[in-house]
Motif scaffolding. Structure first.
Motif, PDB file in Angstrom:
ATOM      1  N   THR A 139      32.511  41.368  40.134  1.00  0.00           N
ATOM      2  CA  THR A 139      31.981  42.498  39.364  1.00  0.00           C
ATOM      3  C   THR A 139      31.416  43.523  40.340  1.00  0.00           C
ATOM      4  OG1 THR A 139      29.816  41.440  39.116  1.00  0.00           O
ATOM      5  CG2 THR A 139      31.412  41.099  37.359  1.00  0.00           C
ATOM      6  N   SER A 178      42.632  43.063  44.303  1.00  0.00           N
ATOM      7  CA  SER A 178      41.864  44.256  44.002  1.00  0.00           C
ATOM      8  C   SER A 178      41.871  44.475  42.496  1.00  0.00           C
ATOM      9  CB  SER A 178      42.465  45.460  44.735  1.00  0.00           C
ATOM     10  OG  SER A 178      41.698  46.622  44.508  1.00  0.00           O
ATOM     11  N   ASN A 179      41.269  45.567  42.062  1.00  0.00           N
ATOM     12  CA  ASN A 179      41.295  45.928  40.644  1.00  0.00           C
ATOM     13  C   ASN A 179      42.431  46.911  40.387  1.00  0.00           C
ATOM     14  OD1 ASN A 179      40.064  48.016  42.117  1.00  0.00           O
ATOM     15  ND2 ASN A 179      39.043  48.787  40.303  1.00  0.00           N
TER      16      ASN A 179
END
Length: 393
Positions: free
Chosen positions: A87, A56-57
Motif C-alpha cells: 500500500t 508494480s501497480n
C-alpha cells in the motif's frame, strides 16, 4: 530459477528469440500504448528495501515489496508478519508555486504528516493490510507543475541547461522530503519496520542511482547529503520506508490548475474528459509564456528518457513515465528505433514506462484566450480512458 530450468532436460521448454520477443512487445506498446513495462531488476537495485519487490501497480510508479499469504484467514489477523499487500499513500507538491527553500521544507513536512494521519486514521477492511501499512509507512510524494516551472524560468527539456534545472528540482524535492521524514521520525518515531530497509545504515538514492545518468550532463548537487546521512544514521532511520513516487497527477493537476506531473504539455489548450466531466484546460500563464512552453510532441524519446532518468536518480520508488511520438501520414516507426529506445531506458536505469501517446493527425491548435464550447466531434475525439480515471490525460 531461469538457469535451473534451462539446464533441466526433463523440463519442457519453448525457445524464443529475444530480439523478436522485444520487437513484439515494443510493437504492442507502440500500437496500443498499453504495455506497462517495468524493470524488476532495477526496482530491486535502486531502493531502500531489503525485501524483494515483485511487481508494480497499473500506473507503474509504485515499487514496494509484497509477500504471499498461505490462507485467507491471515488477511484478518492484525498482529502477524505473514504476507504483505503493498500500500502506498500519495501526495504531490506543486513546484511551480514554491517560492523559497523554507516554504519547500514546510510543504514537504505537511505532505508527509498528512500521509501519516491518513495511514493511521484509515479504515482497513482487511486488518492485516492495515497492520503492514502502519508498519511500513510508505509514502509517495510526487511533483506537479514541472512544465510550468520550466516555462517560467525559460528552461527546455531538450537542452543541457534544462536537464541541470530538472536535476536541481528533483534533488530539492527529495532533500526536503527526507529531512521532513527525519524530523517526523524524531517527533513520532521511525517506521516500525525500519529494520527492513537500508535507512538505518545511511542509505541515500545517490548510493544506488544509475551511474550512466551522470553522462547526460555535468550535474552538480546543491545540498549537504553527507551531513544528512549522518543524522539519519544517528536517528536509526526515518519515519517512512520510502518517500517519492511520480504519478501522472491528472485529477490533482486539474484541481491545482497546473501541468501534469513531470510531463511537458502537449498543447496550450486541451479538452480533458473522464467518465464524469469535461474540463477545458489551458496551460498556466499560456497567454504570457506560450512560446516558452515546449510541446511533448517535439521532444524526442531520448530526451524524455533522460528526463525520467535524471528524476529517477532522486526517486526511491518509480515514475509513471509517458512517451510521445508523432506518426503523421505514412510515417512509420522502425523496429531498430524501438529496440534502441528500450536499450537506452535500460542503460539509464528507468524502473518503468507507462503510456505511449501518439499524434496521428497533422497540426496543433493554437492558443485561444477564449476557449469555445466543445463541438460534439471534439468531445468524441477527446482523450478518454476508464482504466485509471485519476491518472489518464
Amino acid at each position: 530459477v531461469y538457469a535451473k530450468y534451462e539446464q533441466d532436460e526433463t523440463f519442457t521448454k519453448t525457445w524464443v528469440n529475444a530480439r523478436e520477443l522485444l520487437i513484439t512487445a515494443s510493437n504492442e506498446w507502440n500500437e496500443t500504448g498499453r504495455i506497462y513495462e517495468h524493470n524488476i531488476a532495477e526496482m530491486n537495485r535502486h531502493t531502500p528495501f531489503k525485501d524483494t519487490i515483485f511487481s508494480s501497480n497499473l500506473c507503474a510508479e509504485i515499487a514496494l515489496p509484497t509477500k504471499p499469504y498461505q490462507h485467507i484467514t491471515e488477511l484478518y489477523a492484525d498482529d502477524a508478519d505473514t504476507g504483505e499487500v503493498a500500500t502506498c499513500n500519495l501526495a504531490g507538491i506543486c513546484v511551480d508555486n514554491i517560492t523559497s527553500e523554507a516554504q519547500y521544507a514546510e510543504v514537504a513536512y505537511y505532505a508527509l504528516l498528512m500521509i501519516d494521519k491518513c495511514i493511521h486514521l484509515a479504515h482497513y477492511e482487511l486488518p492485516q493490510v492495515g497492520m503492514t501499512s502502519r508498519n511500513r509507512l510508505n509514502a509517495g510524494v510526487g511533483i506537479l507543475g514541472l512544465a510550468h516551472l520550466m516555462a517560467k524560468h525559460g528552461q527546455r527539456y531538450t537542452e543541457p541547461a534544462g536537464k541541470q534545472f530538472i536535476h536541481n528540482v528533483a534533488e530539492r524535492h527529495y532533500y526536503h522530503l527526507l529531512r521532513a521524514s527525519l524530523q517526523l521520525g524524531k517527533e513520532l518515531g521511525n517506521a516500525p519496520w525500519m529494520h527492513k530497509t537500508r535507512w538505518p545504515e545511511g542509505w541515500l538514492p545517490l548510493d544506488t542511482s544509475n551511474r550512466n545518468v551522470e553522462k547526460i550532463a555535468t550535474f552538480t548537487t546543491c545540498y549537504d547529503w553527507e551531513a544528512l546521512r549522518s543524522e539519519i544514521v544517528a536517528n536509526g532511520g526515518i519515519r517512512n520506508s520510502v518517500l517519492v513516487a511520480h504519478m501522472p497527477t491528472e485529477t490533482s493537476a486539474n484541481a491545482s490548475g497546473t501541468t501534469n506531473g513531470l510531463y511537458p504539455i502537449r498543447e496550450l489548450t486541451l479538452i480533458k474528459t473522464d467518465n464524469h466531466r469535461v474540463n477545458y484546460w489551458a496551460a498556466p500563464d499560456g497567454d504570457r509564456l506560450g512560446e516558452a512552453y515546449q510541446s511533448a510532441w517535439d521532444i524526442p524519446a531520448k530526451d524524455m528518457t533522460e528526463l525520467y532518468a535524471i528524476v529517477q536518480k532522486w526517486t526511491d520508488q518509480g515514475i509513471s513515465a509517458d512517451f510521445y511520438r508523432k506518426v503523421i501520414g505514412d510515417a512509420s516507426i522502425e523496429s531498430t528505433e524501438l529496440i534502441s529506445d528500450y536499450l537506452y531506458r535500460v542503460k539509464l536505469g528507468l524502473k518503468s514506462k507507462y503510456y505511449m501517446n501518439q499524434k496521428t493527425s497533422a497540426g496543433m491548435r493554437q492558443l485561444e484566450l477564449n476557449i469555445p464550447k466543445a463541438r460534439p466531434e471534439e468531445l468524441a475525439a477527446a482523450e478518454h480512458d476508464s482504466d485509471c480515471e485519476a491518472c489518464t490525460l
